[in-house]
Scaffold this motif. Sequence first.
Motif, PDB file in Angstrom:
ATOM      1  N   PHE A 119     -10.321  -9.391  -6.743  1.00 36.93           N
ATOM      2  CA  PHE A 119      -9.328  -8.609  -7.668  1.00 36.93           C
ATOM      3  C   PHE A 119      -7.978  -9.044  -7.064  1.00 36.93           C
ATOM      4  O   PHE A 119      -6.862  -8.631  -7.840  1.00 36.93           O
ATOM      5  N   LEU A 120      -7.783 -10.164  -6.323  1.00 34.76           N
ATOM      6  CA  LEU A 120      -6.356 -10.577  -6.068  1.00 34.76           C
ATOM      7  C   LEU A 120      -5.968 -11.602  -7.063  1.00 34.76           C
ATOM      8  O   LEU A 120      -6.953 -12.475  -7.314  1.00 34.76           O
ATOM      9  N   PRO A 121      -4.798 -11.911  -7.328  1.00 31.43           N
ATOM     10  CA  PRO A 121      -4.539 -13.049  -8.372  1.00 31.43           C
ATOM     11  C   PRO A 121      -4.730 -14.472  -7.545  1.00 31.43           C
ATOM     12  O   PRO A 121      -4.519 -14.498  -6.512  1.00 31.43           O
ATOM     13  N   GLU A 122      -5.128 -15.451  -8.210  1.00 29.54           N
ATOM     14  CA  GLU A 122      -5.275 -16.712  -7.889  1.00 29.54           C
ATOM     15  C   GLU A 122      -4.010 -17.525  -8.226  1.00 29.54           C
ATOM     16  O   GLU A 122      -4.430 -19.031  -8.157  1.00 29.54           O
ATOM     17  N   ASN A 137       0.102 -14.840  -5.942  1.00 32.22           N
ATOM     18  CA  ASN A 137      -0.687 -14.451  -4.688  1.00 32.22           C
ATOM     19  C   ASN A 137       0.455 -14.898  -3.666  1.00 32.22           C
ATOM     20  O   ASN A 137       1.061 -16.102  -3.846  1.00 32.22           O
ATOM     21  N   LEU A 138       0.734 -14.062  -2.488  1.00 31.54           N
ATOM     22  CA  LEU A 138       1.779 -14.526  -1.631  1.00 31.54           C
ATOM     23  C   LEU A 138       1.339 -15.842  -0.784  1.00 31.54           C
ATOM     24  O   LEU A 138       2.169 -16.481  -0.420  1.00 31.54           O
ATOM     25  N   ALA A 139       0.097 -16.262  -0.883  1.00 31.32           N
ATOM     26  CA  ALA A 139      -0.406 -17.492  -0.142  1.00 31.32           C
ATOM     27  C   ALA A 139       0.071 -18.664  -1.017  1.00 31.32           C
ATOM     28  O   ALA A 139       0.613 -19.586  -0.620  1.00 31.32           O
ATOM     29  N   TYR A 140      -0.063 -18.498  -2.319  1.00 34.18           N
ATOM     30  CA  TYR A 140       0.284 -19.524  -3.352  1.00 34.18           C
ATOM     31  C   TYR A 140       2.033 -19.739  -3.218  1.00 34.18           C
ATOM     32  O   TYR A 140       2.399 -20.630  -3.284  1.00 34.18           O
ATOM     33  N   VAL A 194      -6.378  -4.595   1.305  1.00 30.21           N
ATOM     34  CA  VAL A 194      -5.184  -5.095   0.579  1.00 30.21           C
ATOM     35  C   VAL A 194      -4.364  -3.661   0.284  1.00 30.21           C
ATOM     36  O   VAL A 194      -4.915  -2.797   0.237  1.00 30.21           O
ATOM     37  N   ALA A 195      -2.961  -3.904   0.026  1.00 35.99           N
ATOM     38  CA  ALA A 195      -2.052  -2.892   0.049  1.00 35.99           C
ATOM     39  C   ALA A 195      -2.102  -1.486   0.653  1.00 35.99           C
ATOM     40  O   ALA A 195      -2.022  -0.564   0.382  1.00 35.99           O
ATOM     41  N   ALA A 196      -2.344  -2.212   2.190  1.00 39.98           N
ATOM     42  CA  ALA A 196      -2.575  -1.134   3.128  1.00 39.98           C
ATOM     43  C   ALA A 196      -1.544  -0.733   4.244  1.00 39.98           C
ATOM     44  O   ALA A 196      -1.813   0.271   4.638  1.00 39.98           O
ATOM     45  N   GLY A 197      -0.645  -1.424   4.134  1.00 46.55           N
ATOM     46  CA  GLY A 197       0.432  -1.321   5.143  1.00 46.55           C
ATOM     47  C   GLY A 197       0.122  -2.189   6.219  1.00 46.55           C
ATOM     48  O   GLY A 197       0.843  -2.267   7.262  1.00 46.55           O
ATOM     49  N   LEU A 198      -1.009  -3.099   6.183  1.00 49.75           N
ATOM     50  CA  LEU A 198      -1.336  -4.033   7.384  1.00 49.75           C
ATOM     51  C   LEU A 198      -0.982  -5.330   7.205  1.00 49.75           C
ATOM     52  O   LEU A 198      -1.180  -6.187   7.784  1.00 49.75           O
ATOM     53  N   GLY A 199      -0.054  -5.593   6.345  1.00 52.50           N
ATOM     54  CA  GLY A 199       0.626  -6.907   6.055  1.00 52.50           C
ATOM     55  C   GLY A 199      -0.396  -8.005   5.724  1.00 52.50           C
ATOM     56  O   GLY A 199      -0.088  -9.167   5.890  1.00 52.50           O
ATOM     57  N   GLY A 200      -1.566  -7.760   4.999  1.00 46.71           N
ATOM     58  CA  GLY A 200      -2.502  -8.836   4.690  1.00 46.71           C
ATOM     59  C   GLY A 200      -1.706  -9.979   3.855  1.00 46.71           C
ATOM     60  O   GLY A 200      -2.037 -11.042   4.175  1.00 46.71           O
ATOM     61  N   GLY A 201      -1.131  -9.775   2.863  1.00 51.42           N
ATOM     62  CA  GLY A 201      -0.532 -10.563   2.111  1.00 51.42           C
ATOM     63  C   GLY A 201       0.442 -11.589   2.732  1.00 51.42           C
ATOM     64  O   GLY A 201       0.474 -12.637   2.720  1.00 51.42           O
ATOM     65  N   SER A 202       1.331 -10.863   3.663  1.00 52.23           N
ATOM     66  CA  SER A 202       2.231 -11.622   4.387  1.00 52.23           C
ATOM     67  C   SER A 202       1.591 -12.400   5.453  1.00 52.23           C
ATOM     68  O   SER A 202       2.166 -13.516   5.697  1.00 52.23           O
ATOM     69  N   SER A 203       0.632 -12.188   5.993  1.00 51.52           N
ATOM     70  CA  SER A 203      -0.155 -12.898   7.010  1.00 51.52           C
ATOM     71  C   SER A 203      -0.814 -14.024   6.363  1.00 51.52           C
ATOM     72  O   SER A 203      -0.722 -14.972   7.206  1.00 51.52           O
ATOM     73  N   SER A 225       2.027   0.809  -3.150  1.00 53.25           N
ATOM     74  CA  SER A 225       2.797  -0.068  -3.559  1.00 53.25           C
ATOM     75  C   SER A 225       3.957  -0.221  -2.674  1.00 53.25           C
ATOM     76  O   SER A 225       4.568   1.131  -2.731  1.00 53.25           O
ATOM     77  N   THR A 226       4.150  -1.013  -1.829  1.00 55.85           N
ATOM     78  CA  THR A 226       5.303  -1.091  -1.241  1.00 55.85           C
ATOM     79  C   THR A 226       6.755  -1.019  -1.883  1.00 55.85           C
ATOM     80  O   THR A 226       7.548  -0.254  -1.406  1.00 55.85           O
ATOM     81  N   GLN A 227       6.764  -1.610  -2.828  1.00 55.61           N
ATOM     82  CA  GLN A 227       8.073  -1.569  -3.752  1.00 55.61           C
ATOM     83  C   GLN A 227       8.313  -0.016  -4.041  1.00 55.61           C
ATOM     84  O   GLN A 227       9.634   0.414  -4.067  1.00 55.61           O
ATOM     85  N   GLY A 233       3.582   0.498   8.252  1.00 53.62           N
ATOM     86  CA  GLY A 233       4.325  -0.076   7.147  1.00 53.62           C
ATOM     87  C   GLY A 233       4.826   1.014   6.226  1.00 53.62           C
ATOM     88  O   GLY A 233       5.016   2.172   6.469  1.00 53.62           O
ATOM     89  N   SER A 234       4.387   0.599   5.171  1.00 47.55           N
ATOM     90  CA  SER A 234       4.682   1.599   4.001  1.00 47.55           C
ATOM     91  C   SER A 234       3.282   2.363   3.581  1.00 47.55           C
ATOM     92  O   SER A 234       3.361   3.183   2.615  1.00 47.55           O
ATOM     93  N   GLY A 235       2.388   2.275   4.367  1.00 44.96           N
ATOM     94  CA  GLY A 235       1.240   2.767   4.403  1.00 44.96           C
ATOM     95  C   GLY A 235       0.231   2.267   3.460  1.00 44.96           C
ATOM     96  O   GLY A 235       0.441   1.058   2.982  1.00 44.96           O
ATOM     97  N   PRO A 236      -1.084   2.834   3.113  1.00 42.88           N
ATOM     98  CA  PRO A 236      -1.333   4.299   3.611  1.00 42.88           C
ATOM     99  C   PRO A 236      -2.115   4.305   4.927  1.00 42.88           C
ATOM    100  O   PRO A 236      -2.358   5.397   5.239  1.00 42.88           O
TER     101      PRO A 236
END
Length: 282
Positions: free
Chosen positions: A57-60, A64-67, A93-102, A174-176, A246-249
């Motif tokens: 379910f992540l965009p490709e 996507n932050l990796a893209y 995903v969207a957990a406050g664990l920075g997965g997309g940024s990492s 959603s962090t935003q 982070g912003s949780g949860p």
Amino acid sequence: MEIVQKAPAKINLSLDALYQHRDGAHEWEMVMTSVDLADYVHISPSSRLSVSTDSGFLPEDPRNLAYQAALVLQRAAGVHQGAKIRLEKHIPVAAGLGGGSSDAAAVLRGLNQLWGLNWPLERLAKIGLAVDSDVPYCVYSRTALVTGKGEIVTPLDRRPDCWVVLAKPRVSVSTQSILRAIDYEQTVPHPDTKKVVAGIKQGDLPLMISGMANSLQPVTAAKHPEILALQQRLVRFGADHAQMSGSGPTVFGVCRKRSRAHRVYNSMKGFCREVYLVRPLQ
Ligand code: ATP
């Protein structure tokens, strides 16, 4: 040739939201550490750029932050090659664990290698800010004090000597939406960042814990009361301290002793489907 980059999750040992800049970005003072729960980013040569994931379910595409990281580096370095990027996701995903940024940071490090750029980490971190405020930290993924909009990363050269139990409630945040809800007029908890930094540097866990807090926790917990319930459970089961990342949860408990951490981990499994027992990375 395939390059594999580890993309570790991060937690915020402290998170202080100081004020909002005119451009909407927030001024942060955070102490972050990376833990041994990680995505793996597989990168191989290709004439065009593509991102695929195993998450379903992540965009490709460029959402996507990796893209985005690949595009930012391509432009900044004037590279015309592409790359085939595959994300093996393990971080919620969207957990406050920075997965997309990492993931984004791992792409910067990996493409730096694949494209033979040999840029120092500082330069990668600088361009990473355009992708997300956590990317500069994630380029290093080592315990650090992070200030400014996220771009000033000061590694502490030591990790906290503890065990960490992560508990991720079912909701995604959603962090935003959390950042939009920050009200600087309201009283929010402020960590004592100096104590957190001194505690880590001196290997004094009680000192580190005495300074820990997350300014965003009341904002997210107002929308998701299960955060407070998990925090209380972690402490009741024996964690020396618990707070939101982070912003949780995701809520995490810090334990000095391994045996205690195991007990907390096993007890939490009865209340929360996603629980992880991890350690800060060296
Ligand atoms: P942070 O702690 O930095 O706020 P987070 O852990 O709360 O991050 P992420 O897992 O990084 O959140 O995802 C945030 C949003 O980014 C999600 O809505 C997700 O759809 C999107 N996203 C884009 N690319 C990725 C990626 N590679 N991995 C995870 N999420 C991604």
